[in-house]
Enzyme design. Structure first.
Site, PDB file in Angstrom:
ATOM      1  N   ASN A  84      42.740  48.884  36.989  1.00 24.30           N
ATOM      2  CA  ASN A  84      44.142  49.062  36.574  1.00 24.30           C
ATOM      3  C   ASN A  84      44.314  50.207  35.589  1.00 24.30           C
ATOM      4  O   ASN A  84      44.805  50.052  34.480  1.00 24.30           O
ATOM      5  CB  ASN A  84      44.720  47.747  36.007  1.00 24.30           C
ATOM      6  CG  ASN A  84      43.924  47.200  34.840  1.00 24.30           C
ATOM      7  OD1 ASN A  84      42.775  47.576  34.640  1.00 24.30           O
ATOM      8  ND2 ASN A  84      44.530  46.324  34.074  1.00 24.30           N
ATOM      9  N   ASP A 141      42.508  43.400  39.505  1.00 29.85           N
ATOM     10  CA  ASP A 141      42.601  42.790  38.174  1.00 29.85           C
ATOM     11  C   ASP A 141      43.796  43.308  37.376  1.00 29.85           C
ATOM     12  O   ASP A 141      44.097  44.488  37.366  1.00 29.85           O
ATOM     13  CB  ASP A 141      41.326  43.021  37.360  1.00 29.85           C
ATOM     14  CG  ASP A 141      41.402  42.296  36.026  1.00 29.85           C
ATOM     15  OD1 ASP A 141      41.781  41.114  36.025  1.00 29.85           O
ATOM     16  OD2 ASP A 141      41.151  42.912  34.984  1.00 29.85           O
ATOM     17  N   HIS A 154      41.816  37.942  39.856  1.00 30.97           N
ATOM     18  CA  HIS A 154      42.530  37.623  38.606  1.00 30.97           C
ATOM     19  C   HIS A 154      43.508  36.518  38.995  1.00 30.97           C
ATOM     20  O   HIS A 154      44.517  36.774  39.649  1.00 30.97           O
ATOM     21  CB  HIS A 154      43.242  38.893  38.123  1.00 30.97           C
ATOM     22  CG  HIS A 154      44.296  38.672  37.087  1.00 30.97           C
ATOM     23  ND1 HIS A 154      44.168  39.124  35.792  1.00 30.97           N
ATOM     24  CD2 HIS A 154      45.505  38.066  37.145  1.00 30.97           C
ATOM     25  CE1 HIS A 154      45.261  38.804  35.105  1.00 30.97           C
ATOM     26  NE2 HIS A 154      46.091  38.166  35.898  1.00 30.97           N
ATOM     27  N   HIS A 191      37.800  35.550  34.592  1.00 30.53           N
ATOM     28  CA  HIS A 191      38.284  34.880  33.378  1.00 30.53           C
ATOM     29  C   HIS A 191      38.937  33.492  33.586  1.00 30.53           C
ATOM     30  O   HIS A 191      40.101  33.287  33.265  1.00 30.53           O
ATOM     31  CB  HIS A 191      39.220  35.775  32.569  1.00 30.53           C
ATOM     32  CG  HIS A 191      40.233  36.567  33.352  1.00 30.53           C
ATOM     33  ND1 HIS A 191      41.067  36.013  34.281  1.00 30.53           N
ATOM     34  CD2 HIS A 191      40.528  37.880  33.321  1.00 30.53           C
ATOM     35  CE1 HIS A 191      41.834  36.957  34.785  1.00 30.53           C
ATOM     36  NE2 HIS A 191      41.528  38.103  34.226  1.00 30.53           N
ATOM     37  N   ASP A 201      36.063  40.956  29.326  1.00 32.97           N
ATOM     38  CA  ASP A 201      37.460  41.365  29.574  1.00 32.97           C
ATOM     39  C   ASP A 201      37.922  42.301  28.441  1.00 32.97           C
ATOM     40  O   ASP A 201      39.029  42.167  27.920  1.00 32.97           O
ATOM     41  CB  ASP A 201      38.401  40.160  29.711  1.00 32.97           C
ATOM     42  CG  ASP A 201      39.753  40.564  30.319  1.00 32.97           C
ATOM     43  OD1 ASP A 201      39.930  41.746  30.677  1.00 32.97           O
ATOM     44  OD2 ASP A 201      40.632  39.688  30.440  1.00 32.97           O
TER      45      ASP A 201
HETATM   46 ZN   LIG Z   1      42.436  39.905  34.567  1.00 37.05          ZN
END
Ligand SMILES: [Zn+2]
Length: 428
Positions: free
Chosen positions: A98, A156, A183, A236, A309
């Site tokens: 991203n 993500d 995600h 996560h 993360d």
């Molecule tokens: Zn994420």
């Protein structure tokens, strides 16, 4: 020939099931030999490192880091992220897609691999976006990116909401034998939320994110992965229910792996009640019952990986109100100390299990055959840890950003020396 000899340290390796005092000889960037005593010859042109009282572990492989380059260089670059990683004992990272533009073509991947080769002091690997421009509408050039060297695919920052697209992507990940990282956030449920839906969000009257946003996607994706028999990795995971679903899926033989981040097993939404934006991340901090479930999953093998993360943001952005500030915290430099302080020293997991979660499993999921272990022949990516070293997390970081909720917290167990391909890249 570059030679290094690390003496007197406790070697901890999950693949070879070792946890004992051994000398480590490094030659030409590889682990050459592990032995009780490796004698030093007089004519040896060799650097000797005394690791008495220290742990010698494989360099950490962090499969979830945002390097922000291209487009977000104000908060981090590939170079600065690599230096932050080295300071945290992390020798390989997987950069998330991203960025701006997002990493959705072979051209950009080739460019970034070249840039990392030039600027990074650790190994920087890249993930490719699943959908073009991460818009969730059509597949990106996944096969071309795979040829260019990506190690996983993910959108993500967002989940793949379109089920049809998810199925197409899973089929490709199966064909290419490359994990699809999800995600897990149903954006219809989470839209506008900033804090976990619960007592704290109700008390503070802030828009919330219900746990169902995560759970629904975890369940949907497990079912899809089971149907297609594709390698799925849950990013996560933060909710008790996600861990229970994963446990169930693994028992039924479904090919799914999962990661958790230190902040999710350290902090709850009560910690975010001050509305300090360094406690704003996505998924949000959950509740005590979730921490208990995460720790159980880390212990019993349900969870495969601990990842940071690492999500740097400039001060000007994090200064905004809790509603307006961006999600995310940095984590590369504190991850190991958090794991040692909260999990190893409190005897929730063993040192070997720590190495499995931080080094071996993420390397395996990313297909990095010569990383994650200290067996002879492997790349000499090593972290030397002082398990007793106590440091209060300072305000200033090696990272270009400083958005950490752990500033001021005293932690034990810090990396003191980081080696990448047989070269020392960091000394504390
Ligand atoms: Zn994420």
């Amino acid at each position: 020939m570059i030679k290094l000899l690390i003496k007197n340290g406790i070697v901890i390796d999950a693949r070879s099931n070792i946890s004992e005092k051994l000398d480590v000889l490094i030659e030409n960037g590889k682990i050459k030999k592990l032995s009780k005593k490796i004698p030093l010859k007089k004519d040896d042109d060799i650097e000797v490192i005394d690791a008495k009282g220290k742990w010698i572990i494989p360099g950490i492989v962090d499969m979830h880091a945002h390097t922000r380059e291209p487009g977000g260089e104000r908060s981090e670059t590939i170079e600065s992220a690599s230096k932050a990683a080295a300071a945290g004992g992390v020798t390989s990272i997987l950069a998330m897609p991203n960025t701006n533009p997002s990493t959705d073509s072979a051209e950009i991947i080739i460019k970034l691999i070249a840039l990392a080769k030039k600027k990074a002091i650790i190994n920087v690997f890249f993930s490719g976006a699943i959908s073009a421009k991460r818009e969730g509408l059509k597949l990106s050039a996944i096969k071309n990116m795979h040829r260019a060297g990506i190690k996983a695919i993910t959108d993500d920052g967002s989940a793949i909401m379109d089920e049809n697209l998810l199925h197409q992507a899973l089929k490709l990940s199966k064909q290419l034998n490359m994990s699809l990282l999800e995600h897990c956030e149903d954006s219809h449920i989470s839209a506008g939320g900033v804090l976990n839906k619960g007592k704290v969000s109700a008390r503070l009257k802030v828009p919330s994110i219900a746990r169902e946003a995560e759970i629904f996607i975890v369940l949907r994706d497990i079912l899809a992965a089971a149907y297609i028999r594709a390698p799925l990795h849950i990013q996560h995971a933060s909710c008790k229910e996600s861990i229970e679903l994963l446990r169930c899926a693994k028992k039924s033989g479904i090919c799914v792996t999962a990661e958790v981040c230190p902040h999710h097993f350290m902090l709850t939404d009560e910690d975010a009640a001050s509305l300090n934006t360094n406690f704003k991340m996505n998924p949000p901090l959950r509740e005590k019952k979730d921490i208990t479930a995460l720790k159980k999953g880390l212990k019993d093998g349900t969870i495969d990986v601990i990842a940071s993360d690492h999500a740097p943001h400039p001060k000007s952005e994090k200064k905004k109100s809790f509603i307006k500030a961006p999600f995310g915290i940095i984590g590369l430099e504190t991850m190991l100390a958090l794991v040692i302080s909260e999990l190893v020293l409190k005897k929730i997991i063993s040192k070997k299990r720590m190495v499995e979660l931080l080094c071996l499993n993420p390397a395996t999921i990313m297909g990095l055959k010569s990383k994650g272990s200290l067996m002879p022949g492997m790349d000499a990516d090593i972290c030397i840890v002082d398990p007793l070293k106590k440091i209060t997390v300072p305000r200033k970081f090696v990272s270009k950003s400083c958005n950490s909720p752990f500033i001021g917290r005293k932690l034990s167990g810090w990396p003191v020396l980081t080696i990448v391909s047989g070269k020392v890249v960091y000394r504390r």
